[in-house]
Design a protein around this motif. Sequence first.
Motif, PDB file in Angstrom:
ATOM      1  N   PHE A  95      -0.935 -23.510 -12.611  1.00  0.00           N
ATOM      2  CA  PHE A  95      -0.579 -23.732 -11.214  1.00  0.00           C
ATOM      3  C   PHE A  95       0.613 -24.692 -11.137  1.00  0.00           C
ATOM      4  N   VAL A 142      -7.090 -21.438  -6.813  1.00  0.00           N
ATOM      5  CA  VAL A 142      -7.809 -22.221  -7.826  1.00  0.00           C
ATOM      6  C   VAL A 142      -9.296 -21.902  -7.796  1.00  0.00           C
ATOM      7  N   TYR A 156      -2.233 -27.529 -14.554  1.00  0.00           N
ATOM      8  CA  TYR A 156      -1.476 -27.891 -13.365  1.00  0.00           C
ATOM      9  C   TYR A 156      -0.184 -28.583 -13.798  1.00  0.00           C
ATOM     10  N   VAL A 208      -1.581 -34.109 -13.321  1.00  0.00           N
ATOM     11  CA  VAL A 208      -0.630 -33.006 -13.254  1.00  0.00           C
ATOM     12  C   VAL A 208       0.383 -33.201 -14.376  1.00  0.00           C
TER      13      VAL A 208
END
Length: 310
Positions: A8, A23, A40, A58
């Motif tokens: 993502f 998700v 991510y 992230v």
Amino acid sequence: MEKKRVIFFLFDHVHLMDLAGAVTVFYEAGCCGHPYELRYVSPYTAPGSSSGLGFTRVEPLDAVSVQSDDIVIVAGMDLSKWDHSNDGTWIPWIQHAAAAGATVCSVCTAAFALAVAGLLDGRNCTTHWGYTTALQQHFPKLQVIENRLFVKSDNIYTSAGISTGIDLALFLVEEHYGPTFAYMVAKDMVIYIRRDGTASQHSIHLQHRQHINHQIHEVQDYITHHLHTKLIITELATMVHMSSRNLTRLFKSTTGTTIGNYIRDLREEKAMQLLKDGQKLAWVAKTCGIGSTRQLGQLARKTGIQAKMA
């Protein structure tokens, strides 16, 4: 079994639903028996959401090397706050992902990012209905399609926006593990799936249900569950509070096919599935609303299916 990987991609000011909907589909797929590895990434060190919520854990883009069997999903963001200072970092990364053969997807306004990267040039695509005109005007090389849940063009997918990221994710799960499993995931999420749970990837269900008109969905649902009956356009029109002429016009413009052809194709597809399962010709004809066993027998022979007469 090695897990399939979904990466993502988060812009700053990402819309939560654009991200969380997809998700959740892949997370729930794991709960239902087919886990995905979820990663991510972002070109920003501390991306936040359009509603003010920030994100941790992230990874930077260079931490993930995209492979051909990966899925990359770029979630939509607040275009009015889109910071282009990192374009030189993320554009080569997303271009590499597409060139590597990965499935590259956009949800909602993220179609603008794929367009900036040149991934949509000459392709059919879509975005949120409120942005389709702007997308086409800013990127005239694109073929922007309205009133579609999502559009597939080779390994590039674009979805209409917000909750349609769920539809796109379910479609991807269906491509991996089949329609029955995708239906199970949708049921586990307590959501309405716009495709019949027994449809194959190239089913008539999928070909003509990737739109967002709720009245036509209602008609299609009714047809699917009443193939054994005589289906009359005036009655279908009354059901959705419009005239027969209006329904006929709207159905064709929305789905790309006529009501009559849609009913015929659904009946024939279901009949072929039942005959393949070894059901008897007369029972299949009655169940699918096909008046003549001779007609059904001819269709079976044409498609190479050995039909049981009794």
